[in-house]
Design a protein around this motif. Structure first.
Motif, PDB file in Angstrom:
ATOM      1  N   VAL A   1     -20.757  -2.460  16.651  1.00 43.67           N
ATOM      2  CA  VAL A   1     -19.702  -1.443  16.563  1.00 43.67           C
ATOM      3  C   VAL A   1     -18.347  -2.100  16.816  1.00 43.67           C
ATOM      4  N   GLY A   2     -18.302  -3.015  17.778  1.00 40.66           N
ATOM      5  CA  GLY A   2     -17.070  -3.762  18.041  1.00 40.66           C
ATOM      6  C   GLY A   2     -16.600  -4.528  16.822  1.00 40.66           C
ATOM      7  N   LEU A   3     -17.548  -5.126  16.088  1.00 44.00           N
ATOM      8  CA  LEU A   3     -17.193  -5.836  14.860  1.00 44.00           C
ATOM      9  C   LEU A   3     -16.637  -4.884  13.804  1.00 44.00           C
ATOM     10  N   LEU A   4     -17.217  -3.704  13.716  1.00 44.42           N
ATOM     11  CA  LEU A   4     -16.695  -2.712  12.774  1.00 44.42           C
ATOM     12  C   LEU A   4     -15.258  -2.339  13.126  1.00 44.42           C
ATOM     13  N   TYR A   5     -14.998  -2.147  14.421  1.00 41.40           N
ATOM     14  CA  TYR A   5     -13.623  -1.839  14.829  1.00 41.40           C
ATOM     15  C   TYR A   5     -12.680  -2.976  14.445  1.00 41.40           C
ATOM     16  N   GLU A   6     -13.065  -4.216  14.743  1.00 44.06           N
ATOM     17  CA  GLU A   6     -12.224  -5.371  14.396  1.00 44.06           C
ATOM     18  C   GLU A   6     -11.943  -5.413  12.899  1.00 44.06           C
ATOM     19  N   GLU A   7     -12.992  -5.236  12.118  1.00 47.78           N
ATOM     20  CA  GLU A   7     -12.860  -5.285  10.662  1.00 47.78           C
ATOM     21  C   GLU A   7     -11.969  -4.147  10.151  1.00 47.78           C
ATOM     22  N   GLY A   8     -12.133  -2.956  10.717  1.00 53.18           N
ATOM     23  CA  GLY A   8     -11.318  -1.820  10.308  1.00 53.18           C
ATOM     24  C   GLY A   8      -9.847  -2.014  10.624  1.00 53.18           C
ATOM     25  N   VAL A   9      -9.558  -2.480  11.836  1.00 51.86           N
ATOM     26  CA  VAL A   9      -8.167  -2.725  12.229  1.00 51.86           C
ATOM     27  C   VAL A   9      -7.553  -3.804  11.345  1.00 51.86           C
TER      28      VAL A   9
ATOM     29  N   LEU B   1     -14.853   3.071   8.309  1.00 53.09           N
ATOM     30  CA  LEU B   1     -14.788   4.385   8.955  1.00 53.09           C
ATOM     31  C   LEU B   1     -16.028   5.216   8.636  1.00 53.09           C
ATOM     32  N   PHE B   2     -16.525   5.121   7.407  1.00 57.45           N
ATOM     33  CA  PHE B   2     -17.787   5.792   7.065  1.00 57.45           C
ATOM     34  C   PHE B   2     -18.929   5.240   7.903  1.00 57.45           C
ATOM     35  N   ALA B   3     -18.997   3.921   8.043  1.00 61.61           N
ATOM     36  CA  ALA B   3     -20.072   3.288   8.823  1.00 61.61           C
ATOM     37  C   ALA B   3     -20.000   3.702  10.290  1.00 61.61           C
ATOM     38  N   LEU B   4     -18.804   3.741  10.844  1.00 65.62           N
ATOM     39  CA  LEU B   4     -18.656   4.166  12.242  1.00 65.62           C
ATOM     40  C   LEU B   4     -19.128   5.608  12.422  1.00 65.62           C
ATOM     41  N   GLU B   5     -18.751   6.457  11.491  1.00 61.43           N
ATOM     42  CA  GLU B   5     -19.159   7.861  11.581  1.00 61.43           C
ATOM     43  C   GLU B   5     -20.675   7.998  11.402  1.00 61.43           C
ATOM     44  N   ALA B   6     -21.230   7.261  10.451  1.00 60.29           N
ATOM     45  CA  ALA B   6     -22.670   7.347  10.180  1.00 60.29           C
ATOM     46  C   ALA B   6     -23.500   6.840  11.361  1.00 60.29           C
ATOM     47  N   GLY B   7     -22.928   5.949  12.150  1.00 65.16           N
ATOM     48  CA  GLY B   7     -23.656   5.379  13.281  1.00 65.16           C
ATOM     49  C   GLY B   7     -23.629   6.220  14.543  1.00 65.16           C
ATOM     50  N   LEU B   8     -22.938   7.334  14.521  1.00 64.24           N
ATOM     51  CA  LEU B   8     -22.859   8.176  15.724  1.00 64.24           C
ATOM     52  C   LEU B   8     -24.203   8.835  16.011  1.00 64.24           C
ATOM     53  N   ASP B   9     -24.538   8.901  17.279  1.00 62.20           N
ATOM     54  CA  ASP B   9     -25.768   9.568  17.724  1.00 62.20           C
ATOM     55  C   ASP B   9     -25.349  10.880  18.383  1.00 62.20           C
TER      56      ASP B   9
END
Length: 133
Positions: free
Chosen positions: A33-41, A70-78
């Motif tokens: 998830v941290g990598l997704l944030y880095e990539e998104g920013v 952003l789609f991946a972050l949303e899809a990964g929410l539990d």
């Protein structure tokens, strides 16, 4: 040979991709998830840079990347474990995605910077959870 010439065409992008794949290989969900944030920013900041310079091909590619993140972050929410926090994040990601897509229609870099700042703020909070745990 075609593969080698594709790698040589943009060595910096190749090394970034190799780094990203290598870091993701560990499989730690918190780190992913941290990598997704880095990539998104990074995608949003590059979109702002490209908008400033009128480089619309790069802007478009980076907007697509940020949207996918952003789609991946949303899809990964539990939603079962995350409850209200997950619902709040889903609303945030959805709204930010809309802001980014709206900004993509124009030439102003400011909305991309604002989106990057907002996502970075969430990333810092996420990172602090790992440090506290």
């Amino acid at each position: 040979m075609r593969y080698a010439s594709a790698l040589a065409a943009n060595p910096a992008a190749t090394y970034r991709q190799i780094d990203l794949v290598g870091r993701a290989a560990g499989g730690d969900p918190h780190a992913l998830v941290g990598l997704l944030y880095e990539e998104g920013v990074a995608a949003l900041r590059t979109a702002a840079w490209a908008a400033e310079r009128g480089n619309y091909a790069v802007k478009s590619e980076r907007v697509a990347r940020a949207t996918a993140v952003l789609f991946a972050l949303e899809a990964g929410l539990d939603f079962e474990k995350g409850g209200e926090v997950s619902r709040t994040l889903a609303t945030f990601y959805h709204g930010l995605r809309g802001d980014v897509l709206q900004a993509a229609l124009g030439t102003d870099p400011a909305p991309f910077r604002a989106a990057a700042d907002n996502l970075e703020e969430i990333a810092k909070a996420w990172s602090s959870l790992k440090a506290a745990g």
